[in-house]
Design a protein around this motif. Sequence first.
Motif, PDB file in Angstrom:
ATOM      1  N   LEU A  90       8.548  23.155  -0.447  1.00 22.81           N
ATOM      2  CA  LEU A  90       9.684  22.612  -1.378  1.00 22.81           C
ATOM      3  C   LEU A  90       9.082  22.194  -2.435  1.00 22.81           C
ATOM      4  O   LEU A  90       9.613  22.346  -3.834  1.00 22.81           O
ATOM      5  CB  LEU A  90      10.764  21.824   0.144  1.00 22.81           C
TER       6      LEU A  90
ATOM      7  N   SER B 287      16.637  15.140   4.719  1.00 22.07           N
ATOM      8  CA  SER B 287      16.433  15.906   5.619  1.00 22.07           C
ATOM      9  C   SER B 287      17.935  16.250   6.479  1.00 22.07           C
ATOM     10  O   SER B 287      18.550  15.524   6.250  1.00 22.07           O
ATOM     11  CB  SER B 287      15.646  16.360   6.822  1.00 22.07           C
TER      12      SER B 287
ATOM     13  N   MET C 103      19.567  15.349  -1.184  1.00 23.53           N
ATOM     14  CA  MET C 103      18.824  16.960  -1.123  1.00 23.53           C
ATOM     15  C   MET C 103      18.610  16.536   0.521  1.00 23.53           C
ATOM     16  O   MET C 103      17.482  15.727   0.910  1.00 23.53           O
ATOM     17  CB  MET C 103      17.727  17.695  -1.442  1.00 23.53           C
TER      18      MET C 103
ATOM     19  N   PRO D 168      17.691  19.687   2.992  1.00 21.29           N
ATOM     20  CA  PRO D 168      16.983  20.897   3.580  1.00 21.29           C
ATOM     21  C   PRO D 168      16.946  20.957   5.156  1.00 21.29           C
ATOM     22  O   PRO D 168      17.254  19.990   5.746  1.00 21.29           O
ATOM     23  CB  PRO D 168      15.822  20.631   3.588  1.00 21.29           C
TER      24      PRO D 168
ATOM     25  N   PHE E 231      13.123  25.307   6.701  1.00 22.26           N
ATOM     26  CA  PHE E 231      12.894  26.078   5.554  1.00 22.26           C
ATOM     27  C   PHE E 231      11.172  26.566   6.243  1.00 22.26           C
ATOM     28  O   PHE E 231      10.164  25.907   7.050  1.00 22.26           O
ATOM     29  CB  PHE E 231      12.726  25.242   4.058  1.00 22.26           C
TER      30      PHE E 231
ATOM     31  N   PRO F  68      11.459  28.489   0.742  1.00 25.02           N
ATOM     32  CA  PRO F  68      11.300  27.288  -0.384  1.00 25.02           C
ATOM     33  C   PRO F  68      12.262  27.989  -2.169  1.00 25.02           C
ATOM     34  O   PRO F  68      12.543  27.050  -2.257  1.00 25.02           O
ATOM     35  CB  PRO F  68      10.092  26.893  -0.792  1.00 25.02           C
TER      36      PRO F  68
ATOM     37  N   ASP G 147      14.794  29.060  -2.578  1.00 25.32           N
ATOM     38  CA  ASP G 147      16.000  28.900  -2.690  1.00 25.32           C
ATOM     39  C   ASP G 147      16.445  27.922  -2.719  1.00 25.32           C
ATOM     40  O   ASP G 147      17.445  26.803  -3.385  1.00 25.32           O
ATOM     41  CB  ASP G 147      16.651  29.773  -1.744  1.00 25.32           C
ATOM     42  N   TYR G 148      15.537  26.736  -2.420  1.00 26.70           N
ATOM     43  CA  TYR G 148      16.299  25.519  -2.135  1.00 26.70           C
ATOM     44  C   TYR G 148      15.659  24.886  -3.615  1.00 26.70           C
ATOM     45  O   TYR G 148      16.113  23.715  -4.321  1.00 26.70           O
ATOM     46  CB  TYR G 148      14.592  24.523  -1.407  1.00 26.70           C
TER      47      TYR G 148
ATOM     48  N   VAL H  96      21.259  22.151   2.306  1.00 22.13           N
ATOM     49  CA  VAL H  96      21.358  22.495   1.780  1.00 22.13           C
ATOM     50  C   VAL H  96      19.804  24.089   2.311  1.00 22.13           C
ATOM     51  O   VAL H  96      19.313  22.669   3.663  1.00 22.13           O
ATOM     52  CB  VAL H  96      20.835  22.943   0.252  1.00 22.13           C
ATOM     53  N   GLY H  97      20.220  25.728   2.649  1.00 21.41           N
ATOM     54  CA  GLY H  97      18.977  26.100   3.994  1.00 21.41           C
ATOM     55  C   GLY H  97      19.674  26.517   4.942  1.00 21.41           C
ATOM     56  O   GLY H  97      21.040  26.042   5.255  1.00 21.41           O
TER      57      GLY H  97
END
Length: 280
Positions: free
Chosen positions: A13, A134, A176, A178, A181, A221, A223-224, A244-245
Amino acid sequence: MRRWLVTGCSSGLGKALAVAVARAGDQVVATARRTDALAELVEAWPGRISPLALDVRDAQQCKDAVDAAVDQLGGIDVLVNNAGSGLFGAVEEVCDDELRDQLETLLVGPWRLTRLVLPVMRAQGAGHIVNVSSVVGRMWAMPGVAAYMSGKYALEGMSQALAAEVAPLGIRVTVMEPGGFATRYGTAMTEACVRLPEYASYGEILGMFRGMDQNPDLGDPDDYAQAVLRIVAAEQPTPLRVPVGPGAYEMLAGAHQAATEELGAASALMTEAEVLETAE
């Protein structure tokens, strides 16, 4: 043009974000424990990406990194605390030193860098701190990753307090979160030195992590990275926490439901106890 300091850019990421920032026309000081891991980035984006050696567990290196970023860029508009590592082991298996090392990476390092960057941002009257947590920072417990989850839960708590403290100063905070990913996170995950047969069944969970970089169902990654750019560029207020994800919202919705059910069960238990005490 924004000036970024991003940790943990050797892969995954962080690397994707450094590229996205450079492509957007901003400047970024990208860090990794070894600068040779950043050679590809620097070669591809000369003048946009500057490499810097940084182990976030090292207090002096953190101070030197912030000083160097300010010298090179003239200031820091965005700090992204992205560097991370995973430790697999049950609570009984993880020793004190392993736990300290995990928390140094996931909590103490980001806290330290944030503390070092805040005077710069306060002088500027603006800035944005992005802490990479996370979905496990809010999820229900997963056996074998207690140390990692503890670090992420703590990072989220720190970020929530930080956001309230610095909002009047014109500084924004985003967490963020995630989901899954396709990165080398699972491949690089270390195991506790002590492994007990009583917890051997959790090896399936470790196997799931090990295969993350080869799982076609996990997120890209890139897109992240685009999601981070959108959040930083947004003019309107944004939520503190941004999942996200693939599967991120579904997993957190499940965790929210489980927490609601637990709260209901606890309330019912205590109400029943109070009724019994009154009857006596």
